[in-house]
Design an enzyme around this catalytic site. Sequence first.
Site, PDB file in Angstrom:
ATOM      1  CG  HIS A   1       7.626  14.271  -3.997  1.00 53.48           C
ATOM      2  ND1 HIS A   1       6.703  14.647  -3.044  1.00 53.48           N
ATOM      3  CD2 HIS A   1       7.416  12.949  -4.214  1.00 53.48           C
ATOM      4  CE1 HIS A   1       5.976  13.573  -2.695  1.00 53.48           C
ATOM      5  NE2 HIS A   1       6.377  12.542  -3.395  1.00 53.48           N
TER       6      HIS A   1
ATOM      7  CG  HIS B   1       5.468  10.007  -7.422  1.00 56.74           C
ATOM      8  ND1 HIS B   1       4.146   9.909  -7.054  1.00 56.74           N
ATOM      9  CD2 HIS B   1       6.156  10.123  -6.258  1.00 56.74           C
ATOM     10  CE1 HIS B   1       4.057   9.954  -5.735  1.00 56.74           C
ATOM     11  NE2 HIS B   1       5.257  10.075  -5.222  1.00 56.74           N
ATOM     12  CD  GLU B   2      10.119  10.059  -6.048  1.00 55.85           C
ATOM     13  OE1 GLU B   2      10.318  10.990  -5.234  1.00 55.85           O
ATOM     14  OE2 GLU B   2       9.434   9.052  -5.761  1.00 55.85           O
TER      15      GLU B   2
ATOM     16  CD  GLU C   1       2.657  10.842  -2.386  1.00 60.81           C
ATOM     17  OE1 GLU C   1       3.762  11.301  -2.036  1.00 60.81           O
ATOM     18  OE2 GLU C   1       2.542   9.818  -3.084  1.00 60.81           O
TER      19      GLU C   1
HETATM   20 ZN    ZN Z   1       5.618  10.541  -3.169  1.00 60.21          ZN
END
Ligand code: ZN
Length: 500
Positions: free
Chosen positions: A268, A264-265, A294
Amino acid sequence: MTALQQLHTHLAEISDLNRISSIIGWDQQTYMPPGGSAARAEQSATLQKISHEMFSADETGRWLDAAAKEINGHDPDSDEARLISITRRDYEKARKVPAALVAEIARVTGQAIGIWTEARAASDWKPFSPYLGRIVELERRWAEAVGYTDRVYDALLDKYEPEMKTAQVQAVFDAIKPGLIELVKAIAAKGQAVSDEVLHREYDEQKQWNFGLEVIKRYGFDFTRGRQDRSVHPFTTSFSINDVRITTRFDQNFLSPALFGTLHETGHALYEQGFSQTLERTPLADGASLGMHESQSRMWENLVGRSLPFWKFFFPALIQFFPEQLADQTAESFYRAANKVSPSFIRVEADEVTYGLHIMLRFEMENDLLEGRVKPDDVPEAWNAKMRDFLGITPPTIKDGALQDVHWASGLIGYFPTYQLGNLISLQLWDKLNSAIPDLASQIERGEFAALLDWLRLNVHQHGRKFTSNELLHRITGEGLNPAPYFKYLKAKYSGIYGL
Ligand code: ZN
């Protein structure tokens, strides 16, 4: 010097101050000893005050006016024209909010976070309720100061999702809510079809760390321009386009937080590492919106990282790290475990299907609070009623309900919808990606991510904040926010897994 050059220099210095704020914020959450927190709060406040004063100064406005005249006739989509129009929007907003109100919000939320931490530990709503009331009131005053045309929520949402309107969010959420509730019920009826017991075996932390790094190297995370560290709450931050930091956390008895958190990170971080170098030290070196940001994290975490092709490639690597724990598993069985759906109380632990309903609950609650339909004292009851309607479960304690997230205590009202907007946008982009790269699934199955990352770099990342999320969506898909691809994806994926 031309006015444009003067403006550039001024904004670059402000950017330097903001990036230094990020460095000391990152340090606070990774390496700082607890004794440093009081001094760090002062240092952070000082930097932010200087940055705010420099940005909202009269000279910023004069340089903006003069630079706009200088570039008159430029392509309105050029870096220069966008720098001026977007900075002007930020500038006018910053000038509308009285410094006393900004200070009051900082003071009250500073106290509220401490109160919330204790209230949550004790699972007692009472001490937090008056603070929530105060924060709602301050945020309403903030909205009045910057102005809005329709709903008070518009002004707050705009902080995180520029130019998005409450009515648009409401319309897409209303469109998917009944279908989602129905899908959750259909899956719950097949409750025993999937077990995630395998994720809860014992997994050595160092091996988890090493496996995660192996995956994100393949994803294309550039370790010469970034690094990973540990923190209590995972996050991504950047000090430059060429220095992007991610953090992760570990649970020895649960594989998901570190593994999927890291993916997830990284989503980003790939966005931040992908901004055009021409945007460095400008206000445009940022995501188009939190929703667009996101969409990138969700894509690499879920659409890639929770897919069957991904596990066909990575399961053989994972089993080398954990031969005993995974001896009874296959890529297919592990894929099913990683996609177990079950209604749960805590948003951050929710699966892909139920997650959206957690967000819709908060979106409705925030509007009810701002528009006076729910009083702060009545939030826990209203929360539980919605949990029953949406997910068919009642939180056993307030800690598992209205006190679970820090956002409201931090003054972040209007922020939650961006998580679900990210989910919707990720699927709109995914549809386009699959037409542009017809063999994307087989590339993923071979552990190849370069074409995927190149497409995102070209269409999304390089632009930074030059375009709004809505403008980017129009450029890429020819339409605005559309929940259809998201809903189609969930139905197809989970019908397969659960045999609906
Ligand atoms: Zn996030």
